[in-house]
Design a protein around this motif. Structure first.
Motif, short mmCIF file in Angstrom:
data_model
loop_
_atom_site.label_atom_id
_atom_site.label_comp_id
_atom_site.label_asym_id
_atom_site.label_seq_id
_atom_site.Cartn_x
_atom_site.Cartn_y
_atom_site.Cartn_z
N SER A 5 0.86 -1.18 0.00
CA SER A 5 0.00 0.00 0.00
C SER A 5 0.90 1.23 0.00
CB SER A 5 -0.91 0.02 1.23
OG SER A 5 -1.80 -1.07 1.23
N ALA A 80 -5.30 1.22 4.16
CA ALA A 80 -4.32 0.33 3.55
C ALA A 80 -4.65 -1.14 3.81
CB ALA A 80 -2.92 0.65 4.08
N VAL A 85 3.71 -1.10 3.75
CA VAL A 85 3.29 0.28 3.52
C VAL A 85 4.49 1.09 3.08
CG1 VAL A 85 2.34 2.38 4.55
CG2 VAL A 85 1.42 0.15 5.22
#
Length: 295
Positions: A5, A80, A85
Motif C-alpha cells: 500500500s 491500507a 506500507v
C-alpha cells in the motif's frame, strides 16, 4: 489484495503530484495499491489522479486542512490493505526499482522496516540523506524512502499530532519506531530523489518545477541518472564530512554541557518541554512561509 500500500499525502501541488505518481506507475514491482490523500485540496489534484485511469490509484480528500502529512498518512493507513506500507511525498520521485528492492529486502531479512539511500536535490547543491543507522553521521531517512510492515503500526501507533511535537513529525515517528525495538534495514542503493519544498519555495512555483528533467531522465535512462546524481553528491558529501569533523569536538562539548544541565534540572520539568514545543512550532511556521504557503 495488493501486497504493498503506497500512501501519498498532498496539498495543492497538482504539478508535482502528477510527476510523483508517474514514478509509482513506472515501478518494476506492480503489486501495489495507492492511496492519494488530499489535505483539503482545492486545485486539480483529484483530476490528476482520475486521469491516470488506473484502478490501483484511489483519491480521498480531507474536509479540513491539517497542515501536515501526519493526518493524511493516518487516513491512508486506515485504508491500507497491503502487507507492506510505503510513502511517497508529492514533491519526490522514485527510481523504477525502489519498491522491488525494499520488498526483496524485507522478504529476505524478515525486518520490520527497510529504507533506501536518498539524494536531496536543492537549487545549489545535492546531498545524500538516509544512511546506515550503524554508521557515523546517521541522518534520519525521509518517509519517501521507507517500506514497513503494516502490522508495525499496531506496535508503534499512528503518526503523532504535529501540533504537540518539538521535532518534525517524520523524525518523531521514525524515533518512535526505533524505540519500539523494530528491526530496521538499510538498502545501500540510491532509490529516491527528494526535492525539499522549503528550499525551492515549491508552492510559489507556477512553472519550471525542478522535478521535470529528472522525471524525463528516469523514464529514459534511470541507471545513468543514478550514477550522475551519486557523482554530483560526492563532493558535497565530502565537504559536509570535513565541516562535521571540525565542529564535532565543539558540538560534543556543548551537547555534554546541555545534557548535564538538563539532567540536573530535569528534562521534563517545567518549563523545558513547553519551551521545546514552542520553539519547534515557531520553526514550523517559518518553514510554511519558505514553502510559499501562508502562516
Amino acid at each position: 489484495m495488493a501486497r504493498v500500500s503506497v500512501i501519498t499525502a498532498t496539498y495543492n501541488s497538482a504539478a508535482t503530484l502528477r510527476m510523483a505518481l508517474a514514478t509509482i506507475r513506472h515501478q518494476s514491482y506492480s503489486d501495489f495499491e495507492v492511496w492519494v490523500i488530499g489535505d483539503a485540496c482545492t486545485d486539480d489534484s483529484e483530476r490528476i489522479v482520475a486521469s491516470l485511469d488506473d484502478g490501483r490509484f484511489q483519491w480521498i480528500n480531507r474536509e479540513r486542512n491539517s497542515g501536515s502529512q501526519a493526518l493524511p498518512n493516518n487516513d491512508g493507513l486506515s485504508r491500507a490493505q497491503g502487507e507492506f506500507v510505503a510513502y511517497l511525498g508529492h514533491d519526490d520521485l522514485w527510481f523504477p526499482w525502489h519498491l522491488a528492492r525494499l520488498v526483496e529486502r524485507l522478504d529476505r531479512s524478515g525486518a520490520d522496516l527497510a529504507f533506501s539511500m536518498t539524494i536531496r536535490v536543492g537549487p545549489n547543491q545535492s546531498s545524500i540523506v538516509g544512511t546506515s543507522p550503524a554508521g557515523p553521521g546517521f541522518k534520519m531517512p525521509p518517509p519517501s524512502s521507507w517500506l514497513h510492515r503494516r502490522d508495525l503500526v499496531q506496535r508503534c501507533g499512528q503518526w503523532p499530532d504535529p501540533d504537540k511535537l518539538d521535532a518534525p513529525v517524520d523524525t518523531a515517528y521514525f524515533s518512535r519506531i526505533e524505540r519500539s525495538g523494530a528491526w530496521i534495514e538499510f538498502v545501500e542503493e540510491l532509490n529516491v530523489i527528494k526535492f525539499p519544498s522549503w528550499l525551492w519555495r515549491m508552492y510559489a512555483l507556477t512553472s519550471g518545477h525542478p522535478q521535470k528533467p529528472y522525471l524525463e531522465d528516469l523514464e529514459k535512462d534511470p541507471t545513468g541518472l543514478q550514477q550522475r546524481l551519486l557523482a554530483r553528491a560526492a563532493p558535497s558529501r565530502s565537504d559536509v564530512e570535513r565541516r562535521e569533523n571540525r565542529l564535532r569536538r565543539l558540538l560534543e562539548v556543548v551537547k555534554h554541557l546541555r545534557h548535564t544541565i538538563t539532567t540536573w534540572y530535569g528534562r521534563n520539568r517545567w518549563p523545558l518541554p513547553q519551551l521545546r514545543i514552542m520553539r519547534f512550532q515557531r520553526q514550523r511556521k517559518k518553514k510554511r512561509v519558505e514553502r510559499g504557503l501562508e502562516r
